[in-house]
Enzyme design. Structure first.
Site, short mmCIF file in Angstrom:
data_model
loop_
_atom_site.label_atom_id
_atom_site.label_comp_id
_atom_site.label_asym_id
_atom_site.label_seq_id
_atom_site.Cartn_x
_atom_site.Cartn_y
_atom_site.Cartn_z
N GLU A 59 0.84 -1.21 0.00
CA GLU A 59 0.00 0.00 0.00
C GLU A 59 0.87 1.26 0.00
O GLU A 59 2.07 1.20 0.24
CB GLU A 59 -0.91 0.03 1.24
CG GLU A 59 -2.33 -0.46 1.00
CD GLU A 59 -3.16 0.53 0.17
OE1 GLU A 59 -2.60 1.53 -0.33
OE2 GLU A 59 -4.37 0.28 0.02
N ASN A 61 -4.67 4.00 7.37
CA ASN A 61 -4.91 3.38 6.07
C ASN A 61 -4.40 4.30 4.95
O ASN A 61 -3.21 4.37 4.72
CB ASN A 61 -6.38 3.03 5.88
CG ASN A 61 -6.60 2.06 4.74
OD1 ASN A 61 -5.84 1.11 4.57
ND2 ASN A 61 -7.62 2.30 3.93
N ASN A 93 -10.62 5.34 1.83
CA ASN A 93 -9.64 5.13 0.77
C ASN A 93 -9.76 6.22 -0.28
O ASN A 93 -10.59 7.12 -0.18
CB ASN A 93 -9.86 3.76 0.11
CG ASN A 93 -8.84 2.73 0.55
OD1 ASN A 93 -7.65 3.03 0.68
ND2 ASN A 93 -9.29 1.51 0.78
N GLU A 128 -10.06 -5.01 12.29
CA GLU A 128 -10.88 -6.13 11.86
C GLU A 128 -12.01 -5.66 10.95
O GLU A 128 -13.05 -6.31 10.86
CB GLU A 128 -11.44 -6.88 13.06
CG GLU A 128 -10.37 -7.41 14.02
CD GLU A 128 -9.45 -8.41 13.36
OE1 GLU A 128 -9.92 -9.15 12.45
OE2 GLU A 128 -8.26 -8.46 13.72
N ASP A 188 -10.18 1.35 -4.39
CA ASP A 188 -9.11 1.44 -3.40
C ASP A 188 -8.33 2.73 -3.63
O ASP A 188 -8.93 3.78 -3.80
CB ASP A 188 -8.24 0.18 -3.50
CG ASP A 188 -7.55 -0.17 -2.19
OD1 ASP A 188 -7.05 0.75 -1.51
OD2 ASP A 188 -7.49 -1.36 -1.84
N ARG A 209 -6.18 1.35 12.99
CA ARG A 209 -4.86 1.59 12.42
C ARG A 209 -5.00 2.60 11.29
O ARG A 209 -6.11 2.91 10.85
CB ARG A 209 -4.25 0.30 11.88
CG ARG A 209 -5.00 -0.32 10.69
CD ARG A 209 -4.15 -1.34 9.98
NE ARG A 209 -4.81 -2.07 8.91
CZ ARG A 209 -4.96 -1.64 7.66
NH1 ARG A 209 -4.53 -0.44 7.33
NH2 ARG A 209 -5.55 -2.40 6.74
#
Length: 296
Positions: free
Chosen positions: A21, A106, A151, A124, A202, A104
């Site tokens: 990523e 991204n 995203n 999760e 994405d 977290r």
């Protein structure tokens, strides 16, 4: 639309990430950087020598902003860190959800004003656990919340529009922003409706003509959207889990694409031998180099 074009994408380096990523090209030293989020590593590819280095990190990190010749800003699981390129030293610049171990970092991208947008998500994939933040000169503001997988953060060439999506909601949004600060001046509105279609939108980059180049994760495509939201082109990649493109080169006229193995079955991993590798596409784009992040 017709079948996706085949452009002969080639593997940039032999390194394969579990979840590649956040690719960013730095023209100062002709280097492409990207992350393996789950592998807690930062990968460096120098084009002058064709050498790839893997740097271990003490945490999961996912996005980068260029600062100067000696430093990068990276978005990690508990905040934004200044990383010294020479020795990898990390210094916390601003905590982001440091008190929430369930999330977290991204996606993330720099705006021409020097601001940096970054996002968080549940480890999760918890519904609604994610947010998008604005950072500039030491200040952090939360812009949008209640997202699941934020995203596609990118900005129009004139700096007046920001784009983002929730990959689980399948709607690509745009929002008016102040070109001097990178802060929203209006409410998000639908840019492209991807609901009911295969794959997830994405990572995205926006070129000099305002075209959005979006990784269609799960479908192995790089989709191109016109400024009015229409999908006008699709380019086939040799693996299904494509994650994020980046413009690269002195003229930003090529594209690199990170990919992932995460989510593939053992059979799919065997079939997609290059899953997780980063690809180079020589397709003659009119891209833009990333602006620098303002720290002070």
């Amino acid at each position: 639309m017709s079948e996706p074009e085949s452009v002969g994408a080639r593997v940039l380096s032999p390194h394969a990430s579990e979840l590649g990523e956040g690719p960013v090209y730095d023209p100062i030293d002709d280097t492409l950087w990207w992350f393996d989020i789950l592998g807690k590593t930062l990968i460096e590819h120098r084009f002058a020598t064709s050498e790839t280095k893997v740097h271990e990190l003490p945490f999961m990190a996912s996005a980068m902003g260029l600062v100067d010749a000696d430093h990068h800003l990276i978005a990690a699981e508990d905040g934004l860190y200044l990383r010294r390129i020479g020795d990898g030293n990390l210094a916390l610049v601003a905590p982001v959800e440091a008190d929430n171990p369930a999330t977290r970092s991204n996606d993330g991208r720099a705006h021409a004003s020097g601001a940096f947008w970054t996002s968080t998500m549940g480890r999760e994939f918890e519904t609604g656990a994610g947010s998008i933040y604005w950072f500039c000169r030491g200040e952090v503001r939360r812009l949008f919340s209640g997202l699941t997988v934020p995203n596609s953060i990118c900005f129009s060439p004139d700096g007046t529009t920001a784009y983002f999506t929730d990959s689980r909601a399948h709607v690509l949004h745009r929002v008016a922003i102040d070109p001097a600060t990178g802060l929203p001046t209006g409410e998000p509105e639908m840019f492209n409706d991807h609901r009911g279609k295969k794959g997830a939108q994405d990572g995205t980059v926006c070129d000099v003509d305002g075209l959005l180049w979006n990784a269609c994760n799960g479908m192995g495509r790089l989709d191109v959207y016109a400024p009015d939201g229409r999908r006008v082109r699709s380019i086939a990649l040799p693996v299904s889990r494509v994650t994020c493109p980046a413009f690269l080169g002195e003229k930003a006229d090529r594209i690199a694409m990170t990919t992932a193995k995460e989510g593939l079955s053992p059979e799919e991993r065997e079939r997609e031998a290059d899953a997780g590798r980063t690809f180079l596409l020589d397709i003659g784009v009119r891209g833009r180099l990333e602006p620098r992040v303002a720290l002070g």
